[in-house]
Design a protein around this motif. Structure first.
Motif, PDB file in Angstrom:
ATOM      1  N   ARG A 144      32.538  40.221  56.131  1.00  0.00           N
ATOM      2  CA  ARG A 144      33.499  40.851  57.329  1.00  0.00           C
ATOM      3  C   ARG A 144      34.193  39.724  57.979  1.00  0.00           C
ATOM      4  NH1 ARG A 144      30.577  46.710  59.253  1.00  0.00           N
ATOM      5  NH2 ARG A 144      30.947  47.538  56.845  1.00  0.00           N
ATOM      6  N   ILE A 203      35.667  44.746  53.633  1.00  0.00           N
ATOM      7  CA  ILE A 203      34.938  45.750  53.891  1.00  0.00           C
ATOM      8  C   ILE A 203      35.550  46.751  52.319  1.00  0.00           C
ATOM      9  CG2 ILE A 203      36.225  46.577  55.080  1.00  0.00           C
ATOM     10  CD1 ILE A 203      34.408  47.703  56.685  1.00  0.00           C
ATOM     11  N   LEU A 216      36.217  45.446  60.480  1.00  0.00           N
ATOM     12  CA  LEU A 216      37.024  44.155  59.825  1.00  0.00           C
ATOM     13  C   LEU A 216      37.251  43.043  60.770  1.00  0.00           C
ATOM     14  CD1 LEU A 216      38.060  42.895  56.169  1.00  0.00           C
ATOM     15  CD2 LEU A 216      39.103  42.056  58.405  1.00  0.00           C
TER      16      LEU A 216
END
Ligand code: ADP
Ligand code: MG
Length: 308
Positions: A144, A203, A216
């Motif tokens: 992420r 994500i 994220l």
């Protein structure tokens, strides 16, 4: 039938690949990962009445338990390989179990995942905990945290459809397409693998696009400009709801299991059947600025959160 009969009958199917040195039947599973790879693990629990409506078909529950985990793998760019299943049941209902096992094995077969163990107990409520273990070449997992200013933000599929399908679930006039989007999510595993080396961060959208984009961005310590005009709202959603409701579903609806990822501008992998849409840009700073018709607009709904 006791616990062991149940395991034998419904879950102890032939293993599908020889990476499983020891599967169901011993105290633990023995797995043989590929050389030069790192292991990836993801777990999700589904509780009846919390994560899915009561009375949902058991086949759909089994399917979902696998897909929600495969979706995490898609977002990591990782290959799912093995899974364990912890099941708490209030009763032993053969036709329910038949359907459930069918859903689990059908979903797992999509990605060649083998069931290698689990746990079966009697409890008050139906609780399904499924863990998937898999692998990714060393250092290549998509995190992420890798998004940088100037990256474009992309999303697969049509976020909001599943939430609308759930919203209409009990209605006799519900759209069968939207219902299906809720009932039979398809994790974007193949596209996630294709994004390895291309996506800077990813994500999966499970709690709503807006909330998951926020996660994220926070992990990457950046902000975003999100272009609401470019959200890939499906034809089904557009034809059935006014614009504000479309946006609410698309931005805050859960259960999409689509991929939200960032990449430097340039070529993306061929999506095949997977629609991919650029919806914004990563910027220096923090938070999400929504744009509509060239102007900044407020949007502060946060999507679904437990304990909030
Ligand atoms: P233990 O006593 O070692 O905890 P169990 O009696 O719980 O083992 O389970 C026996 C075997 O069956 C183990 O290999 C376990 O992983 C497997 N198992 C139990 N429940 C399930 C299930 N729902 N799905 C798949 N495998 C299961
Ligand atoms: Mg056990």
């Amino acid at each position: 039938m006791d616990e062991f009969g149940l395991i034998d009958r419904y879950f102890a199917r032939a293993r599908t690949d020889d990476s499983v040195r020891v599967g169901i039947g011993d105290d633990g599973a023995v797995l043989s990962p590929t050389n030069g790879h790192e292991l990836v693990a993801a777990t999700d629990t589904l509780i009846e009445g919390v994560h899915f409506p009561e009375g949902l078909d058991s086949c759909d529950i089994g399917w979902r338990a696998v897909m929600v985990n495969l979706s995490d793998f898609a977002a990591m760019g990782a290959t799912p390989r093995w899974m364990t299943l912890a099941l708490s049941l209030s009763e032993l209902n053969p036709s329910w179990l038949d359907g459930f096992a069918t859903g689990v094995f059908d979903a797992a077969a999509r990605s060649g995942v083998s069931l290698v163990g689990g746990d079966t107990t009697r409890g008050k409520n139906l609780v399904v905990t499924l863990q998937v273990i898999g692998e990714v070449p060393e250092g290549e997992a998509i995190l992420r945290s890798g998004a940088g200013p100037g990256d474009l933000i992309h999303v697969t599929g049509h976020p909001g459809d599943a939430a609308a399908g759930l919203d209409e679930f009990d209605s006799s006039e519900s759209s069968s397409l939207l219902r299906r989007r809720f009932l039979k999510p398809e994790a974007r595993v193949a596209y996630g693998l294709a994004l390895r080396g291309v996506a800077t961060a990813a994500i999966d959208v499970s709690d709503g696009l807006y909330a998951d984009l926020g996660k994220l961005l926070a992990a990457s310590r950046v902000g975003a400009r999100l272009d609401l005009d470019r959200l890939p709202v499906s034809e089904a959603l557009r034809s059935r709801y006014p614009r504000p409701q479309q946006l609410k579903f698309a931005l805050t609806g859960g259960d999409d299991y689509e991929l939200l990822f960032t990449a430097r501008s340039g070529e993306l992998p061929e999506g095949g059947d997977t629609p991919v849409t650029a919806i914004g840009e990563v910027v220096v700073g923090s938070g999400i600025q929504c744009m509509e018709a060239g102007e900044a607009v407020e949007f502060d709904d946060l999507g679904y959160r437990h304990f909030s």
